[in-house]
Design an enzyme around this catalytic site. Structure first.
Site, PDB file in Angstrom:
ATOM      1  CB  THR A  69      -0.869   0.062   1.308  1.00 40.43           C
ATOM      2  OG1 THR A  69      -0.196  -0.015   2.353  1.00 40.43           O
ATOM      3  CG2 THR A  69      -1.956  -0.931   1.218  1.00 40.43           C
ATOM      4  NE  ARG A  95       3.692   7.289  -3.601  1.00 42.10           N
ATOM      5  CZ  ARG A  95       2.584   7.624  -2.850  1.00 42.10           C
ATOM      6  NH1 ARG A  95       1.874   6.815  -2.469  1.00 42.10           N
ATOM      7  NH2 ARG A  95       2.373   8.961  -2.519  1.00 42.10           N
ATOM      8  CG  ASP A 119      -4.177   0.948  -3.054  1.00 40.86           C
ATOM      9  OD1 ASP A 119      -5.310   0.815  -3.580  1.00 40.86           O
ATOM     10  OD2 ASP A 119      -3.764   1.847  -1.993  1.00 40.86           O
ATOM     11  CD  GLU A 154      -0.159   4.334  -8.613  1.00 41.38           C
ATOM     12  OE1 GLU A 154      -0.076   3.375  -7.987  1.00 41.38           O
ATOM     13  OE2 GLU A 154      -0.761   5.453  -8.159  1.00 41.38           O
ATOM     14  CG  HIS A 191      -2.589   5.092  -5.165  1.00 40.14           C
ATOM     15  ND1 HIS A 191      -1.437   5.491  -5.711  1.00 40.14           N
ATOM     16  CD2 HIS A 191      -2.542   5.676  -3.801  1.00 40.14           C
ATOM     17  CE1 HIS A 191      -0.752   6.117  -4.455  1.00 40.14           C
ATOM     18  NE2 HIS A 191      -1.410   6.114  -3.635  1.00 40.14           N
ATOM     19  CB  ILE A 192      -8.651   3.259  -3.289  1.00 41.42           C
ATOM     20  CG1 ILE A 192      -8.647   1.784  -2.889  1.00 41.42           C
ATOM     21  CG2 ILE A 192      -9.038   3.451  -4.638  1.00 41.42           C
ATOM     22  CD1 ILE A 192     -10.160   0.945  -2.999  1.00 41.42           C
ATOM     23  N   GLY A 193      -5.834   3.506  -0.802  1.00 44.55           N
ATOM     24  CA  GLY A 193      -5.591   3.381   0.625  1.00 44.55           C
ATOM     25  C   GLY A 193      -6.229   4.808   1.312  1.00 44.55           C
ATOM     26  CB  SER A 194      -5.527   8.122   1.721  1.00 45.59           C
ATOM     27  OG  SER A 194      -5.676   8.649   0.166  1.00 45.59           O
TER      28      SER A 194
HETATM   29  C1  DGY Z   1      -0.428   9.506  -0.206  1.00 41.58           C
HETATM   30  O1  DGY Z   1      -0.870  10.133   0.562  1.00 41.58           O
HETATM   31  O2  DGY Z   1       0.741   9.360  -0.281  1.00 41.58           O
HETATM   32  C2  DGY Z   1      -1.371   8.458  -0.929  1.00 41.58           C
HETATM   33  O3  DGY Z   1      -0.791   7.527  -1.508  1.00 41.58           O
HETATM   34  C3  DGY Z   1      -2.251   9.309  -1.851  1.00 41.58           C
HETATM   35  O4  DGY Z   1      -1.469  10.161  -2.491  1.00 41.58           O
END
Ligand code: DGY
Length: 322
Positions: A238, A240, A264, A269, A288-291
């Protein structure tokens, strides 16, 4: 009254964040949520005292060099800041901030979702049901990996890693971690510290990656490191995509060395991720929906604004990274 500073906003932000931004600043908003090209960012920077971008906008040394001298701050709406060349920013006298803490819970939720989705073959099962290919049930059908009681290995025991470990404890998992610095016993909460990555890998039935992408961590999970993981391990990322060597991970997923992976984040991407991932059944993939929860996205925006407020009040921002 002195003019308000002008903030160039990279993407469309949550409503409450834009409302506060408009109240306190002259804002150049992006209502269509267009992904600006570098040229557009450079051109628009001529009107801005600060830029509030997301990780989707890339501030390479070349872009930073060409930004208007008017720009004094890049206040990221993200905890990761690998999309900004911080050395170039420092050289140009631009302050860079990020938004730590506020997304740890949301991102840890996604790490656990990825772990379970990968371990229990969620994508495959979902596809079977939707495509009407689900014809039978038997003891051998869709057998996955149980994670309860297994070893949860964390690379990068920062804020997100610590919350993910806490959640994994809910599955009676044994926590192991590698971090540049050992945590205090209060933060460690009984987790086993590994002073080197190889030792952590040997102890991880599930490996969850939480370290930032830096020149040191780029491609860290390569073929040699994957070989150290127990056979049938699960990899979760989750953080990079850059931390993973895609060819090596895909090969290990194909050979059966790894049971599954939950991802994620990806190199290239969103559009140019390694095509090999799309062909594998034993991966659980998210965009990429972690947040990506309302609470967290609001909090990220407010944190970025807190940083801007401090800087324009002549104070040190809470989250300065350059
Ligand atoms: C972060 O805050 O780094 C998340 O990956 C969303 O950009």
């Amino acid at each position: 009254m002195a003019d308000k500073p002008t903030v160039l906003v990279g993407r469309k932000l949550p409503e409450a964040v834009e409302a506060r931004l408009k109240r306190d600043y002259d804002a150049i908003l992006n209502p269509d949520d267009k992904l600006y090209t570098s040229e557009e960012l450079i051109e628009l920077s001529g009107k801005a005292d600060a830029i509030l971008p997301c990780h989707s906008e890339h501030f390479t040394a070349e872009v930073i060099e060409k930004l208007s001298d008017r720009v004094k701050v890049i206040a990221n709406f993200s905890v990761g800041y690998d999309h900004v060349d911080t050395e170039a920013a420092k050289k140009k006298g631009i302050i860079v901030t990020n938004t730590p803490d506020v997304l740890s819970d949301a991102t840890a939720e996604i790490a656990i979702l990825l772990m379970l989705g990968a371990a229990r073959r969620a994508s495959e099962g979902d596809r079977l049901v939707r495509s009407k290919q689900w014809k039978d049930w038997s003891p051998a059908f869709m057998v996955g990996t149980q994670t309860t009681g297994k070893r949860f290995g964390v690379i990068g025991m920062g804020r997100v890693g610590q919350v993910a470990a806490k959640r994994a404890r809910g599955f009676d998992m044994e926590i192991h971690y590698y971090n540049r610095k050992r945590l205090s016993p209060e933060l460690e909460q009984g987790a086993t510290f590994h002073a080197d990555v190889d030792s952590l890998l040997e102890s991880a039935d599930v490996l969850s990656i939480h370290c930032p992408a830096t020149s040191e961590t780029k491609g860290l999970l390569n073929a040699e490191k994957i070989a150290k993981l127990p056979d049938g391990a699960i990899v979760v990322n989750t953080s990079r995509g850059a931390v993973v060597d895609d060819d090596a991970l895909i090969e290990a997923l194909k050979s059966g060395k790894l049971a599954a992976a939950g991802l994620d984040v990806f190199n290239g991407e969103p559009a140019d991720i390694h095509p090999g991932y799309r062909e594998l059944d034993n991966v659980f993939l998210l965009p990429h929906i972690g947040s990506a929860t309302k609470d967290t996205r609001d909090a990220m925006g407010f944190r970025a604004l807190d940083n801007l407020d401090a800087i324009f009040a002549g104070k040190e921002p809470g989250d300065r990274v350059a």
